[in-house]
Every structure is written in C-alpha cells, then in structure tokens.
Motif scaffolding. Sequence first.
Motif, PDB file in Angstrom:
ATOM      1  N   THR A  37      12.354   1.287  31.859  1.00 33.54           N
ATOM      2  CA  THR A  37      13.230   0.133  31.418  1.00 33.54           C
ATOM      3  C   THR A  37      14.608   0.486  31.424  1.00 33.54           C
ATOM      4  N   TRP A  38      15.519  -0.611  31.498  1.00 39.45           N
ATOM      5  CA  TRP A  38      17.031  -0.227  31.107  1.00 39.45           C
ATOM      6  C   TRP A  38      17.360   1.320  31.989  1.00 39.45           C
ATOM      7  N   ASP A  39      18.784   1.420  31.780  1.00 39.03           N
ATOM      8  CA  ASP A  39      19.312   2.426  32.549  1.00 39.03           C
ATOM      9  C   ASP A  39      19.059   3.920  31.604  1.00 39.03           C
ATOM     10  N   ARG A 175      22.370  -5.132  24.768  1.00 41.23           N
ATOM     11  CA  ARG A 175      21.769  -4.160  25.791  1.00 41.23           C
ATOM     12  C   ARG A 175      20.760  -3.323  25.090  1.00 41.23           C
ATOM     13  N   HIS A 176      19.776  -3.553  24.641  1.00 41.04           N
ATOM     14  CA  HIS A 176      18.715  -2.878  24.197  1.00 41.04           C
ATOM     15  C   HIS A 176      18.190  -1.788  25.184  1.00 41.04           C
ATOM     16  N   ASP A 177      17.749  -0.515  24.678  1.00 39.88           N
ATOM     17  CA  ASP A 177      17.318   0.380  25.454  1.00 39.88           C
ATOM     18  C   ASP A 177      15.946   1.055  25.185  1.00 39.88           C
ATOM     19  N   THR A 178      15.072   0.190  24.580  1.00 39.95           N
ATOM     20  CA  THR A 178      14.009   0.506  24.156  1.00 39.95           C
ATOM     21  C   THR A 178      13.046   0.920  25.724  1.00 39.95           C
ATOM     22  N   ILE A 179      12.421   2.243  25.456  1.00 45.57           N
ATOM     23  CA  ILE A 179      11.976   2.748  26.909  1.00 45.57           C
ATOM     24  C   ILE A 179      10.668   2.619  27.049  1.00 45.57           C
ATOM     25  N   THR A 195       8.489   3.695  23.586  1.00 46.95           N
ATOM     26  CA  THR A 195       9.021   4.029  22.317  1.00 46.95           C
ATOM     27  C   THR A 195      10.248   3.260  21.994  1.00 46.95           C
ATOM     28  N   THR A 196      10.355   2.917  20.651  1.00 48.20           N
ATOM     29  CA  THR A 196      11.503   1.926  20.415  1.00 48.20           C
ATOM     30  C   THR A 196      11.553   2.055  18.626  1.00 48.20           C
ATOM     31  N   SER A 197      12.881   1.571  18.391  1.00 46.11           N
ATOM     32  CA  SER A 197      13.086   1.271  17.009  1.00 46.11           C
ATOM     33  C   SER A 197      12.706  -0.157  16.442  1.00 46.11           C
ATOM     34  N   GLY A 198      12.523  -0.971  17.428  1.00 49.71           N
ATOM     35  CA  GLY A 198      12.321  -2.222  17.345  1.00 49.71           C
ATOM     36  C   GLY A 198      13.192  -3.136  17.085  1.00 49.71           C
ATOM     37  N   MET A 199      13.132  -4.382  16.842  1.00 52.65           N
ATOM     38  CA  MET A 199      14.236  -5.278  16.736  1.00 52.65           C
ATOM     39  C   MET A 199      15.029  -5.037  15.406  1.00 52.65           C
ATOM     40  N   ALA A 200      16.313  -4.958  15.467  1.00 49.89           N
ATOM     41  CA  ALA A 200      17.337  -4.501  14.616  1.00 49.89           C
ATOM     42  C   ALA A 200      17.133  -5.743  13.553  1.00 49.89           C
ATOM     43  N   GLY A 205       8.079  -3.673   7.713  1.00 53.90           N
ATOM     44  CA  GLY A 205       6.756  -3.605   8.114  1.00 53.90           C
ATOM     45  C   GLY A 205       6.492  -4.226   9.537  1.00 53.90           C
ATOM     46  N   ARG A 206       7.404  -4.919   9.983  1.00 50.39           N
ATOM     47  CA  ARG A 206       7.245  -5.490  11.381  1.00 50.39           C
ATOM     48  C   ARG A 206       6.995  -4.535  12.430  1.00 50.39           C
ATOM     49  N   VAL A 207       5.913  -4.980  13.181  1.00 50.64           N
ATOM     50  CA  VAL A 207       5.705  -3.847  14.220  1.00 50.64           C
ATOM     51  C   VAL A 207       5.891  -4.919  15.438  1.00 50.64           C
ATOM     52  N   GLY A 208       6.228  -4.383  16.540  1.00 47.60           N
ATOM     53  CA  GLY A 208       6.583  -5.141  18.041  1.00 47.60           C
ATOM     54  C   GLY A 208       5.538  -4.950  18.924  1.00 47.60           C
ATOM     55  N   ASP A 209       5.764  -5.080  20.072  1.00 49.84           N
ATOM     56  CA  ASP A 209       4.753  -4.774  21.081  1.00 49.84           C
ATOM     57  C   ASP A 209       4.497  -3.400  21.669  1.00 49.84           C
ATOM     58  N   SER A 210       5.879  -2.615  21.345  1.00 51.36           N
ATOM     59  CA  SER A 210       5.839  -1.294  21.894  1.00 51.36           C
ATOM     60  C   SER A 210       4.758  -0.272  21.706  1.00 51.36           C
ATOM     61  N   PRO A 211       4.233  -0.347  20.580  1.00 49.35           N
ATOM     62  CA  PRO A 211       3.081   0.523  20.210  1.00 49.35           C
ATOM     63  C   PRO A 211       1.800  -0.121  20.514  1.00 49.35           C
ATOM     64  N   ALA A 228       6.951  -3.143  28.945  1.00 56.08           N
ATOM     65  CA  ALA A 228       7.855  -4.207  28.563  1.00 56.08           C
ATOM     66  C   ALA A 228       8.939  -3.984  27.605  1.00 56.08           C
ATOM     67  N   THR A 229       9.979  -4.682  27.858  1.00 55.75           N
ATOM     68  CA  THR A 229      10.950  -4.586  27.023  1.00 55.75           C
ATOM     69  C   THR A 229      11.235  -6.164  26.457  1.00 55.75           C
ATOM     70  N   GLY A 230      12.023  -6.133  25.296  1.00 50.84           N
ATOM     71  CA  GLY A 230      12.438  -7.719  25.015  1.00 50.84           C
ATOM     72  C   GLY A 230      11.656  -8.158  23.879  1.00 50.84           C
ATOM     73  N   LEU A 231      11.584  -9.505  23.528  1.00 49.30           N
ATOM     74  CA  LEU A 231      11.182  -9.991  22.271  1.00 49.30           C
ATOM     75  C   LEU A 231       9.701  -9.732  22.267  1.00 49.30           C
ATOM     76  N   GLY A 232       9.192  -8.733  21.389  1.00 56.16           N
ATOM     77  CA  GLY A 232       7.884  -8.206  21.457  1.00 56.16           C
ATOM     78  C   GLY A 232       6.950  -9.352  20.946  1.00 56.16           C
ATOM     79  N   GLU A 233       7.219 -10.153  20.132  1.00 54.13           N
ATOM     80  CA  GLU A 233       6.300 -11.186  19.554  1.00 54.13           C
ATOM     81  C   GLU A 233       5.727 -11.689  20.888  1.00 54.13           C
TER      82      GLU A 233
HETATM   83  C1  SD4 Z   1      10.087  -4.951  20.021  1.00 56.93           C
HETATM   84  N1  SD4 Z   1      10.204  -4.883  22.531  1.00 56.93           N
HETATM   85  O1  SD4 Z   1      10.138  -4.289  19.134  1.00 56.93           O
HETATM   86  C2  SD4 Z   1      10.687  -4.489  21.339  1.00 56.93           C
HETATM   87  C3  SD4 Z   1      12.244  -4.749  21.270  1.00 56.93           C
HETATM   88  C4  SD4 Z   1      12.818  -4.017  22.533  1.00 56.93           C
HETATM   89  O2  SD4 Z   1      14.816  -3.502  23.553  1.00 56.93           O
HETATM   90  O3  SD4 Z   1      12.364  -4.088  23.675  1.00 56.93           O
HETATM   91  N2  SD4 Z   1      13.899  -3.943  22.673  1.00 56.93           N
HETATM   92  O4  SD4 Z   1       9.923  -6.056  20.046  1.00 56.93           O
END
Ligand code: SD4
Length: 316
Positions: A37-39, A175-179, A195-200, A205-211, A228-233
């Motif tokens: 995902t991303w550049d 320009r998120h870069d979640t990989i 791998t990601t730091s998730g939504m800023a 305690g919020r966990v997104g889709d990435s793990p 995937a990348t984007g709105l994890g919910e």
């Molecule tokens: C999340 N999917 O934590 C991640 C965010 C993300 O680039 O993709 N940012 O929801």
Amino acid sequence: MNRSLLGTLGMGLGSVACEAKTPQNETVSTVPIVIATWDNRKATKAAMDALAKGQSALDAVEAGARVPEADVKDTSVGYGGFPDRDGNVTLDACIMDEKGNAGSVACLKNIMHPISVARKVMEDTPHVMLVGEGALDFAKAKGFEEENLLSENAEKAWKKWLVKKEYKPKINAERHDTIGILAVDAQGQISGACTTSGMAYKLAGRVGDSPIIGAGMYVDNEVGGAAATGLGEYVMKTLGSFLIVELMRQGMSPQEACEEAIRRVVKKYEGTDEAFQIGYIAVNKKGETGAYSIRKGFNYAVYQEENKVFEATHMV
Ligand code: SD4
C-alpha cells in the motif's frame, strides 16, 4: 519471454507474469513479486532484496514492513507515528505465512518493530494475538528494547491538535502510509504483513483493522493475498482482506476482487464523504495484482522486475 517488458506491462490492472505449473497443476508466478500500500517503494525494495537473497516470502514481508516502522518521517507507522489523543504512540501489526500461520500485536507501546513481535507471537506462542501490556511484556521477554516512539514532529502535531481536539480523520490529505505488504516468491509461496500506528488522535485503546487477520491483511497460499489501508472500522466490519481472497478463490482477478470489496462496503455504509476512504491491494498466485479505493488519492507500489508506484483506480 521478455521479463522486463512483462514487468512494466499492465501493472495495477492485472499484471502479466511468467507462469509455471506445480505438480498439483496450479499455475504459479515464477517471477517474484511484492506489492505494498502507498508509495512504500523502499519497503518493496527491502522485501525484493530479501527474496533475491533466497529468503522466504515471510522474511521478505517482515523486512519490508520494518522499513516504514523505523522511518521517523512516516507519521502512520512505528517510530514517528502520530499518537492517540493522550499522546501515546500505540502500534498494531500482523503477519501471515504461506502455511496459514498468523501472528499479531495490538495497542503495543514503545517497540519500534511491532511486525517482528507479531512474527514472534506466530512462531513462539500457541496464540495469534497479544495486546497492550501483555504484548509489551512478551516483546521485552523476547529481547526487544523499549524506546520512545513519539518524535518531535508528531508531538508538535499532537499539541496543535489538542487546541481544538477535533477528531476528523482525513486519509488522503494526511497521505497515510500504513503499510500492507504482500510477497509471492519464485516458488509461488505467499506471505503478508501489515503495520500501523493507526488513526491519529484515536481514543486510547482503539485498535484498527491492521492487526486483525482477515481485515487488515489476509493470505491463503492456494489463492493469493490482500491488504487494506484507510478507515479501519469499516474494513473490520466487512473483513475486507478475507473477502478479497475469497472472491479471488471464486474466480475473480485481484482487480475485480478489490473493486467488489469496495462496492460492498460503500453500498452497506453509504459512505462516500471525504473521510470515508479505504484502499485495497491484492495479488494472486499467478502474480497478477490489483488495487482499488473509494476515493482518489490512494497509490501503491509494485516490485516485479522494476520497482514502481501506481495511482489506484477509484470509485468516486
Ligand atoms: C487504521 N487502517 O488503524 C488503519 C489506518 C490507515 O493509513 O490505514 N492509515 O484504521
């Protein structure tokens, strides 16, 4: 066959790969391929370098994911990632190999390479996922060192955010870069990592889709992989990566499968506003790739002979 020509042809809309048959009569790519995902071309390069050295697809995706994790300029992954609203950088990551083994960590603090911790969870425990304090204790027991991951830049951005405290994720603008990274080696073995730091400025305690295996990333060695990348919910609510792999199993190309997964999430949640962005990437056993997003602005890197970045096609 002219491999370098093949490598540059048609990427993103189902690339053409050199193919061979396995003893089970499966068609597999004989040209290793990495997609992210991303550049994230530095990551796809690290992954391809690992494959070139004869390392496994699993080693390759781990090596790739570690690149943005250590990059302080990447504000969505690892060190330098934007923190939650309390100022803590919390990391989510998962990894999956060609045998269907999986490992994951969520809400992990102070460890620069959550992807490597996820791999240890996969290889050294009977579990798939460790979170929070337990994940940190496990990482330390495995020899990972605690570090401060909040960079000066991220701290400054967070303090600025604190003035208004508005939680408005803007995926493209930032320009998120979640990989999410997927590799197919020359034997057609597939592995993936995310791998990601998730939504800023997320809630603590919020966990997104990435793990989440099947949401942020999924691999089935018989079929292919997706990430995937984007709105994890919304990726979590639709198990997007698992869905894409299953659609490919039913005969769709990676591109068609990414498009169908995006159509479904948009239809279900009727969301096409600015903040509603999801981008998917996929690769199949033949080494064909696909990518698609809801909105304009999602790009992705593919390394097969050449390391290139492509703008994904999109729905709106
Ligand atoms: C999340 N999917 O934590 C991640 C965010 C993300 O680039 O993709 N940012 O929801």
